[in-house]
Design a protein around this motif. Structure first.
Motif, PDB file in Angstrom:
ATOM      1  N   GLU A 155       0.819  -1.216   0.000  1.00  0.00           N
ATOM      2  CA  GLU A 155       0.000   0.000   0.000  1.00  0.00           C
ATOM      3  C   GLU A 155       0.850   1.261   0.000  1.00  0.00           C
ATOM      4  N   PHE A 156       2.051   1.172   0.567  1.00  0.00           N
ATOM      5  CA  PHE A 156       2.927   2.345   0.571  1.00  0.00           C
ATOM      6  C   PHE A 156       3.527   2.589  -0.808  1.00  0.00           C
ATOM      7  N   LEU A 157       3.686   1.547  -1.610  1.00  0.00           N
ATOM      8  CA  LEU A 157       4.112   1.751  -2.992  1.00  0.00           C
ATOM      9  C   LEU A 157       3.048   2.539  -3.751  1.00  0.00           C
ATOM     10  N   TRP A 158       1.795   2.170  -3.535  1.00  0.00           N
ATOM     11  CA  TRP A 158       0.703   2.911  -4.150  1.00  0.00           C
ATOM     12  C   TRP A 158       0.628   4.336  -3.608  1.00  0.00           C
ATOM     13  N   ALA A 159       0.816   4.489  -2.304  1.00  0.00           N
ATOM     14  CA  ALA A 159       0.763   5.824  -1.706  1.00  0.00           C
ATOM     15  C   ALA A 159       1.815   6.735  -2.319  1.00  0.00           C
ATOM     16  N   ASP A 160       3.022   6.218  -2.494  1.00  0.00           N
ATOM     17  CA  ASP A 160       4.090   7.039  -3.071  1.00  0.00           C
ATOM     18  C   ASP A 160       3.811   7.350  -4.537  1.00  0.00           C
ATOM     19  N   PHE A 161       3.232   6.400  -5.252  1.00  0.00           N
ATOM     20  CA  PHE A 161       2.856   6.606  -6.651  1.00  0.00           C
ATOM     21  C   PHE A 161       1.822   7.729  -6.770  1.00  0.00           C
ATOM     22  N   LEU A 162       0.802   7.682  -5.913  1.00  0.00           N
ATOM     23  CA  LEU A 162      -0.254   8.699  -5.959  1.00  0.00           C
ATOM     24  C   LEU A 162       0.219  10.042  -5.412  1.00  0.00           C
ATOM     25  N   ARG A 163       1.162  10.008  -4.484  1.00  0.00           N
ATOM     26  CA  ARG A 163       1.695  11.244  -3.902  1.00  0.00           C
ATOM     27  C   ARG A 163       2.304  12.143  -4.981  1.00  0.00           C
ATOM     28  N   ARG A 164       2.857  11.528  -6.011  1.00  0.00           N
ATOM     29  CA  ARG A 164       3.516  12.265  -7.079  1.00  0.00           C
ATOM     30  C   ARG A 164       2.535  12.751  -8.145  1.00  0.00           C
ATOM     31  N   ILE A 185      -6.244   7.218 -12.284  1.00  0.00           N
ATOM     32  CA  ILE A 185      -4.800   7.009 -12.367  1.00  0.00           C
ATOM     33  C   ILE A 185      -4.454   5.545 -12.141  1.00  0.00           C
ATOM     34  N   ALA A 186      -5.123   4.916 -11.166  1.00  0.00           N
ATOM     35  CA  ALA A 186      -4.828   3.522 -10.827  1.00  0.00           C
ATOM     36  C   ALA A 186      -5.172   2.567 -11.958  1.00  0.00           C
ATOM     37  N   ARG A 187      -6.152   2.921 -12.768  1.00  0.00           N
ATOM     38  CA  ARG A 187      -6.561   2.066 -13.884  1.00  0.00           C
ATOM     39  C   ARG A 187      -5.666   2.244 -15.112  1.00  0.00           C
ATOM     40  N   SER A 188      -4.844   3.261 -15.104  1.00  0.00           N
ATOM     41  CA  SER A 188      -4.016   3.547 -16.273  1.00  0.00           C
ATOM     42  C   SER A 188      -2.813   2.614 -16.339  1.00  0.00           C
ATOM     43  N   GLU A 189      -2.199   2.569 -17.535  1.00  0.00           N
ATOM     44  CA  GLU A 189      -1.013   1.725 -17.714  1.00  0.00           C
ATOM     45  C   GLU A 189       0.197   2.266 -16.954  1.00  0.00           C
ATOM     46  N   ASP A 190       0.140   3.524 -16.530  1.00  0.00           N
ATOM     47  CA  ASP A 190       1.240   4.076 -15.731  1.00  0.00           C
ATOM     48  C   ASP A 190       1.420   3.300 -14.428  1.00  0.00           C
ATOM     49  N   ALA A 191       0.355   2.659 -13.965  1.00  0.00           N
ATOM     50  CA  ALA A 191       0.386   1.960 -12.669  1.00  0.00           C
ATOM     51  C   ALA A 191       0.569   0.459 -12.812  1.00  0.00           C
ATOM     52  N   ASP A 192       0.827  -0.012 -14.041  1.00  0.00           N
ATOM     53  CA  ASP A 192       0.795  -1.468 -14.256  1.00  0.00           C
ATOM     54  C   ASP A 192       1.926  -2.244 -13.577  1.00  0.00           C
ATOM     55  N   SER A 193       2.930  -1.537 -13.072  1.00  0.00           N
ATOM     56  CA  SER A 193       4.014  -2.232 -12.375  1.00  0.00           C
ATOM     57  C   SER A 193       3.734  -2.412 -10.888  1.00  0.00           C
ATOM     58  N   LEU A 194       2.660  -1.825 -10.404  1.00  0.00           N
ATOM     59  CA  LEU A 194       2.359  -1.873  -8.973  1.00  0.00           C
ATOM     60  C   LEU A 194       1.594  -3.142  -8.607  1.00  0.00           C
ATOM     61  N   PRO A 195       1.856  -3.688  -7.410  1.00  0.00           N
ATOM     62  CA  PRO A 195       1.143  -4.903  -6.989  1.00  0.00           C
ATOM     63  C   PRO A 195      -0.344  -4.634  -6.827  1.00  0.00           C
ATOM     64  N   GLY A 196      -1.162  -5.517  -7.394  1.00  0.00           N
ATOM     65  CA  GLY A 196      -2.602  -5.350  -7.280  1.00  0.00           C
ATOM     66  C   GLY A 196      -3.217  -4.501  -8.372  1.00  0.00           C
ATOM     67  N   TRP A 197      -2.435  -4.149  -9.408  1.00  0.00           N
ATOM     68  CA  TRP A 197      -2.979  -3.343 -10.505  1.00  0.00           C
ATOM     69  C   TRP A 197      -4.107  -4.096 -11.194  1.00  0.00           C
ATOM     70  N   GLY A 202      -9.648  -5.601 -14.634  1.00  0.00           N
ATOM     71  CA  GLY A 202      -9.191  -6.976 -14.456  1.00  0.00           C
ATOM     72  C   GLY A 202      -9.290  -7.413 -13.020  1.00  0.00           C
ATOM     73  N   ASP A 203      -8.714  -8.557 -12.736  1.00  0.00           N
ATOM     74  CA  ASP A 203      -8.835  -9.150 -11.399  1.00  0.00           C
ATOM     75  C   ASP A 203      -7.684  -8.783 -10.485  1.00  0.00           C
ATOM     76  N   GLY A 204      -6.730  -7.986 -10.947  1.00  0.00           N
ATOM     77  CA  GLY A 204      -5.586  -7.667 -10.097  1.00  0.00           C
ATOM     78  C   GLY A 204      -4.556  -8.775 -10.146  1.00  0.00           C
ATOM     79  N   LEU A 205      -3.374  -8.491  -9.616  1.00  0.00           N
ATOM     80  CA  LEU A 205      -2.291  -9.460  -9.651  1.00  0.00           C
ATOM     81  C   LEU A 205      -2.069 -10.053  -8.276  1.00  0.00           C
TER      82      LEU A 205
END
Length: 205
Positions: A155-164, A185-197, A202-205
């Motif tokens: 969740e902190f990886l996502w937090a840092d991603f959204l913080r920017r 933003i979370a649905r975009s391909e910019d976030a596809d490297s994050l866990p749970g994208w 889709g169903d998430g990773l």
């Protein structure tokens, strides 16, 4: 090396392995605890057995469920169940924190997402700072913007991603609006490297 500790571990004795929580998330868990009857509280405790490692001086350091533990502390719930992942009490303090850091069992990033020294991690749950972006991620997960991941501190990886990408002013002024923006933003391909994208549904990773 694993062992169970009884439910009689005082919450006040638990030590954190991260520097911040989302206080909105803590408040939600506090409200859930207050509204639950005795059976409901027992179910919450069973669902949130807290994983920990035993460190120097035999102190329990929790490696997950910081929000729940902080909520119980503020609600003066008293005791909690702990599951011990490893007994590292024979290590020196420096060796202990090095072990946690290399095992992915601590997260020494502050409420602004900046890396700090391991000695900056608070010694008490009550000293954890508020990271509103961590609360934003909690709301994002509940809305289906991303899936909850078993990866430590994901969740902190996502937090840092959204913080920017989402201004702090918007988050403070209009939390729901910030969640809407985070969803896109979370649905975009910019976030596809994050866990749970989840991509576009889709169903998430």
């Amino acid at each position: 090396m694993s062992e169970n500790l009884p439910i009689g571990i005082p919450i006040d004795d638990l030590r954190p392995t991260q520097m911040s929580v989302g206080l909105r998330e803590v408040e939600m868990k506090r409200r859930r605890w207050r509204e639950a009857d005795a059976d409901g509280r027992a179910r919450l405790l069973r669902r949130h057995v807290i994983p920990a490692v035993i460190g120097p001086k035999h102190r329990p350091y929790i490696v997950d469920h910081h929000h729940f533990a902080r909520a119980l502390l503020e609600e003066e719930a008293g005791h909690v169940a702990v599951y011990v992942l490893a007994n590292l009490s024979r290590l020196s303090k420096e060796e202990f924190w090095t072990y946690l850091d290399n095992s992915g069992w601590c997260h020494s990033y502050d409420a602004d997402g900046k890396r700090c020294g391991l000695d900056a991690i608070p010694k008490h749950l009550s000293d954890l700072a508020d990271d509103p972006y961590r609360s934003l991620v909690g709301a994002l997960i509940r809305r289906g913007g991303c899936a909850k991941s078993g990866r430590p501190y994901a969740e902190f990886l996502w937090a840092d991603f959204l913080r920017r990408r989402i201004p702090a002013k918007l988050l403070k002024r209009d939390f729901d609006g910030a969640v809407d923006k985070a969803m896109a933003i979370a649905r975009s391909e910019d976030a596809d490297s994050l866990p749970g994208w989840c991509g576009d549904g889709g169903d998430g990773l």
